[in-house]
Design a protein around this motif. Structure first.
Motif, PDB file in Angstrom:
ATOM      1  N   PHE A 172     -40.924  56.620   0.560  1.00  0.00           N
ATOM      2  CA  PHE A 172     -42.369  56.758   0.771  1.00  0.00           C
ATOM      3  C   PHE A 172     -42.679  56.912   2.261  1.00  0.00           C
ATOM      4  O   PHE A 172     -43.479  57.759   2.650  1.00  0.00           O
ATOM      5  CB  PHE A 172     -43.116  55.542   0.214  1.00  0.00           C
ATOM      6  N   THR A 173     -42.037  56.111   3.095  1.00  0.00           N
ATOM      7  CA  THR A 173     -42.252  56.198   4.541  1.00  0.00           C
ATOM      8  C   THR A 173     -41.864  57.571   5.063  1.00  0.00           C
ATOM      9  O   THR A 173     -42.585  58.172   5.866  1.00  0.00           O
ATOM     10  CB  THR A 173     -41.446  55.101   5.264  1.00  0.00           C
ATOM     11  N   PHE A 174     -40.724  58.083   4.628  1.00  0.00           N
ATOM     12  CA  PHE A 174     -40.273  59.409   5.055  1.00  0.00           C
ATOM     13  C   PHE A 174     -41.257  60.489   4.608  1.00  0.00           C
ATOM     14  O   PHE A 174     -41.645  61.354   5.401  1.00  0.00           O
ATOM     15  CB  PHE A 174     -38.872  59.687   4.504  1.00  0.00           C
ATOM     16  N   ALA A 175     -41.669  60.445   3.328  1.00  0.00           N
ATOM     17  CA  ALA A 175     -42.595  61.450   2.795  1.00  0.00           C
ATOM     18  C   ALA A 175     -43.937  61.395   3.523  1.00  0.00           C
ATOM     19  O   ALA A 175     -44.495  62.438   3.897  1.00  0.00           O
ATOM     20  CB  ALA A 175     -42.794  61.237   1.293  1.00  0.00           C
ATOM     21  N   MET A 223     -36.851  47.317  -4.155  1.00  0.00           N
ATOM     22  CA  MET A 223     -37.929  48.195  -3.689  1.00  0.00           C
ATOM     23  C   MET A 223     -37.618  48.909  -2.370  1.00  0.00           C
ATOM     24  O   MET A 223     -38.285  49.881  -2.031  1.00  0.00           O
ATOM     25  CB  MET A 223     -39.229  47.392  -3.535  1.00  0.00           C
ATOM     26  N   TYR A 224     -36.630  48.460  -1.626  1.00  0.00           N
ATOM     27  CA  TYR A 224     -36.366  49.037  -0.305  1.00  0.00           C
ATOM     28  C   TYR A 224     -36.161  50.552  -0.330  1.00  0.00           C
ATOM     29  O   TYR A 224     -36.739  51.260   0.498  1.00  0.00           O
ATOM     30  CB  TYR A 224     -35.167  48.345   0.360  1.00  0.00           C
ATOM     31  N   PRO A 225     -35.374  51.107  -1.251  1.00  0.00           N
ATOM     32  CA  PRO A 225     -35.226  52.576  -1.262  1.00  0.00           C
ATOM     33  C   PRO A 225     -36.546  53.302  -1.494  1.00  0.00           C
ATOM     34  O   PRO A 225     -36.803  54.341  -0.885  1.00  0.00           O
ATOM     35  CB  PRO A 225     -34.256  52.833  -2.418  1.00  0.00           C
ATOM     36  N   PHE A 226     -37.403  52.760  -2.357  1.00  0.00           N
ATOM     37  CA  PHE A 226     -38.703  53.382  -2.613  1.00  0.00           C
ATOM     38  C   PHE A 226     -39.589  53.327  -1.370  1.00  0.00           C
ATOM     39  O   PHE A 226     -40.280  54.290  -1.042  1.00  0.00           O
ATOM     40  CB  PHE A 226     -39.410  52.699  -3.795  1.00  0.00           C
ATOM     41  N   ILE A 227     -39.543  52.190  -0.667  1.00  0.00           N
ATOM     42  CA  ILE A 227     -40.319  52.042   0.562  1.00  0.00           C
ATOM     43  C   ILE A 227     -39.830  53.051   1.601  1.00  0.00           C
ATOM     44  O   ILE A 227     -40.626  53.705   2.288  1.00  0.00           O
ATOM     45  CB  ILE A 227     -40.214  50.600   1.108  1.00  0.00           C
TER      46      ILE A 227
END
Length: 70
Positions: A41-44, A34-38
């Motif tokens: 999402f944080t960047f977006a 999940m780290y890449p998705f997190i």
């Protein structure tokens, strides 16, 4: 109760025992997946906040400038 000689402290022994649990292994795998998705999402979300912050600053400048002359 004395801890095992391969560990420096009781806490270190407890930590090693916790790492052998099923829950810890599941958490470790899920976090890795999940780290890449997190991160994305944080960047977006940060970009969205910066966008609306910019709109707010522009509006505050425009509206504040109009009242400064009065």
């Amino acid at each position: 109760m004395k801890h095992s000689p391969q560990f420096r402290s009781k806490r270190e022994e407890e930590r090693a025992a916790a790492k052998n649990t099923t829950g810890y292994k599941i958490w470790s795998v899920m976090f890795t997946i999940m780290y890449p998705f997190i991160a994305v999402f944080t960047f977006a979300f940060s970009c969205i906040v910066m966008f609306f912050s910019g709109i707010s600053r522009v509006l505050a400048y425009v509206l504040g400038r109009g009242h400064a002359g009065n």
